[in-house]
Write a protein that holds these residues in place. Structure first.
Motif, short mmCIF file in Angstrom:
data_model
loop_
_atom_site.label_atom_id
_atom_site.label_comp_id
_atom_site.label_asym_id
_atom_site.label_seq_id
_atom_site.Cartn_x
_atom_site.Cartn_y
_atom_site.Cartn_z
N ILE A 280 0.84 -1.20 0.00
CA ILE A 280 0.00 0.00 0.00
C ILE A 280 0.87 1.25 0.00
N THR A 283 2.03 2.36 -3.38
CA THR A 283 1.07 3.05 -4.25
C THR A 283 1.04 4.56 -4.00
N LEU A 294 -6.47 1.64 5.35
CA LEU A 294 -6.65 0.97 4.06
C LEU A 294 -6.49 -0.55 4.17
N THR A 295 -5.61 -1.01 5.06
CA THR A 295 -5.44 -2.47 5.20
C THR A 295 -6.70 -3.13 5.73
N ILE A 297 -9.68 -2.72 4.69
CA ILE A 297 -10.67 -2.97 3.63
C ILE A 297 -10.62 -4.41 3.10
N PRO A 298 -9.45 -4.91 2.66
CA PRO A 298 -9.43 -6.29 2.15
C PRO A 298 -9.87 -7.31 3.20
N SER A 337 -2.69 -7.00 -8.71
CA SER A 337 -2.07 -6.02 -7.80
C SER A 337 -0.72 -5.54 -8.32
N THR A 344 -3.60 3.52 -6.38
CA THR A 344 -4.07 3.07 -5.07
C THR A 344 -5.43 2.41 -5.15
N MET A 348 -5.92 -1.53 -4.47
CA MET A 348 -6.72 -1.97 -3.33
C MET A 348 -7.81 -2.94 -3.76
N LEU A 351 -6.01 -6.23 -4.32
CA LEU A 351 -5.60 -6.82 -3.05
C LEU A 351 -6.80 -7.34 -2.27
N THR A 352 -7.94 -6.69 -2.43
CA THR A 352 -9.16 -7.17 -1.77
C THR A 352 -9.58 -8.50 -2.36
#
Length: 438
Positions: A280, A283, A294-295, A297-298, A337, A344, A348, A351-352
């Motif tokens: 992250i 990005t 942000l971490t 979210i996935p 990814s 970003t 994301m 990554l999700t």
């Protein structure tokens, strides 16, 4: 009358289906909340080094390779002591042994604040692995004492959403601590993170001693009809399995195939867990608090997917495709990814997808070996599969760190992890359906 947690009474055994559902609901509400919280604390203490890295490497002048080796060496200690730890748990009971594990790992995790050299980093991570060995396979084994196989897919998924929830909680928490606490009482942000995040493990370890029961017969919160129902279902399932000795278990090709499959999935898990904050940051996001948010979210999306797919696997009594398809999705997510590593939003989203696929494979994977292992062989077999599979936790972060130092990019490492997930999914389909679809 059906059981609900608020009523605190069981359904009448006059209607078998409603009584059975009420009884298992009662067991779930009693056991799962505490086991779930323990796993959240466990996973947080295991992978918060990924956040510490954002400040720790600069403060201590560690290279990416040093970090990768230190993050991964945890799993060497874990590997060495996993099988003995689970055999001890089978003999002395889950209550005392799980409590011992949690209290010792909490102490060691908090002591990470004293790390100043690569050698100290390696030693502390190794000792943390020794302390935690046996916790996860111990809980998986413990669930086989209470639930038959056709109910364990959803239950294991609920338990293992602890990984996802630790990401939802741990990411923002770690980011906030590292953002807000630098310099307080002369300690850095990453040191405060290790101290604060060790406390839940210590508290929960004490709670386990007084709360868990080792066997159905010991559960004072069940009435006699409920105990007989549970014991009969577990006894029937054990009777359907072929009892094997420890020697036969070690010679069983299905056990080794399971270990290889799990190794492939764990490669993806820890590649993402230990490197997600760094990816992250690549990005363009730099503030630890924003990275932490942000971490989440996935992991939040993955938590929902884990439950839904686990329930689907139980409803259809199908295991292989419910494991393989998420593995393939995780592979695709990791590949995308790398394509969008400087965007970003798209990174994301990728990554999700990767997190959904990777995290969903893990609880459903365990429905495979627990379908054919029983007794002492189950205790040792689950621990063997878990310990061998978790060697990927050593290989994965070290390999990604080495490749990042060599190429100045995490992309090559992500390609390797994507390939590992693809292989794991294909090998899952090689497991005979009649063996595991129960």
């Amino acid at each position: 009358m059906s059981y609900t947690p608020a009523q605190g009474v069981a359904a009448s055994p006059g209607t078998d289906v409603s009584f059975e559902e009420a009884t298992f609901s009662k067991v779930t509400w009693r056991l799962l909340p505490l086991l779930f919280l323990c796993y959240v604390a466990s996973y947080l203490d295991r992978v918060n080094v990924g956040f510490a890295k954002l400040q720790m490497l600069q403060d201590l002048k560690f290279s990416e390779t040093v970090y990768g080796l230190g993050a991964g060496i945890f799993f060497i200690g874990y590997f060495i002591f996993e099988v003995p730890s689970n055999i001890i748990l089978h003999k002395v009971g889950a209550r005392l042994w799980i409590a011992r594990i949690m209290i010792t790992w909490g102490i060691i995790s908090g002591a990470m604040i004293f790390v100043t050299t690569p050698e100290m980093f390696y030693v502390m991570r190794f000792l943390l692995g020794v302390a935690e060995a046996g916790f996860f396979p111990g809980v998986i084994l413990y669930l086989t004492y209470w639930y038959p196989s056709h109910r364990r897919g959803k239950i294991t998924a609920l338990f293992m959403t602890g990984i996802a929830i630790s990401g939802v909680i741990g990411g923002p928490l770690s980011g906030w601590i590292m953002h807000a606490f630098p310099g307080v009482h002369g300690l850095t942000g990453w040191q405060w993170m290790f101290i604060i995040e060790a406390i839940p493990s210590l508290v929960l370890g004490v709670v386990v001693i007084f709360y868990l029961k080792d066997r159905i017969r010991d559960a004072h919160w069940l009435n006699e009809d409920e105990k007989r129902l549970l014991e009969s279902q577990i006894a029937q399932e054990q009777a359907d399995k072929t009892e094997v000795s420890l020697g036969q278990m070690f010679a069983d090709g299905k056990v080794w195939l399971s270990a290889i499959i799990y190794f492939c999935f764990v490669m993806g898990l820890y590649g993402v867990s230990f490197w997600l904050p760094t990816i992250i940051k690549t990005t363009g996001v730099t503030d630890p608090l924003n990275i932490g948010l942000l971490t989440a979210i996935p992991y939040a999306v993955a938590a929902i997917a884990m439950f839904m797919i686990g329930r689907s696997a139980d409803q259809h009594r199908e295991r292989r495709w419910h494991v393989a398809i998420p593995a393939f999705l995780g592979c695709v997510g990791l590949l995308f990814s790398t394509v969008y590593d400087h965007n970003t939003l798209l990174a994301m989203a990728s990554l999700t997808l990767a997190a959904v696929g990777i995290l969903t494979t893990l609880p459903l994977f365990w429905s495979l070996p627990t379908a054919f292992l029983s007794g002492a062989a189950a205790a040792a077999g689950i621990a063997l599969i878990n310990s061998l599979g978790n060697l990927a936790g050593f290989v994965s972060p070290y390999l990604v760190g080495w490749l990042k130092d060599a190429t100045q990019s995490t992309n090559t490492g992500m390609y390797v992890l994507a390939g590992s997930l693809l292989l794991g999914g294909l090998l899952t389909l090689a497991v005979p359906a009649k063996l595991v679809n129960k």
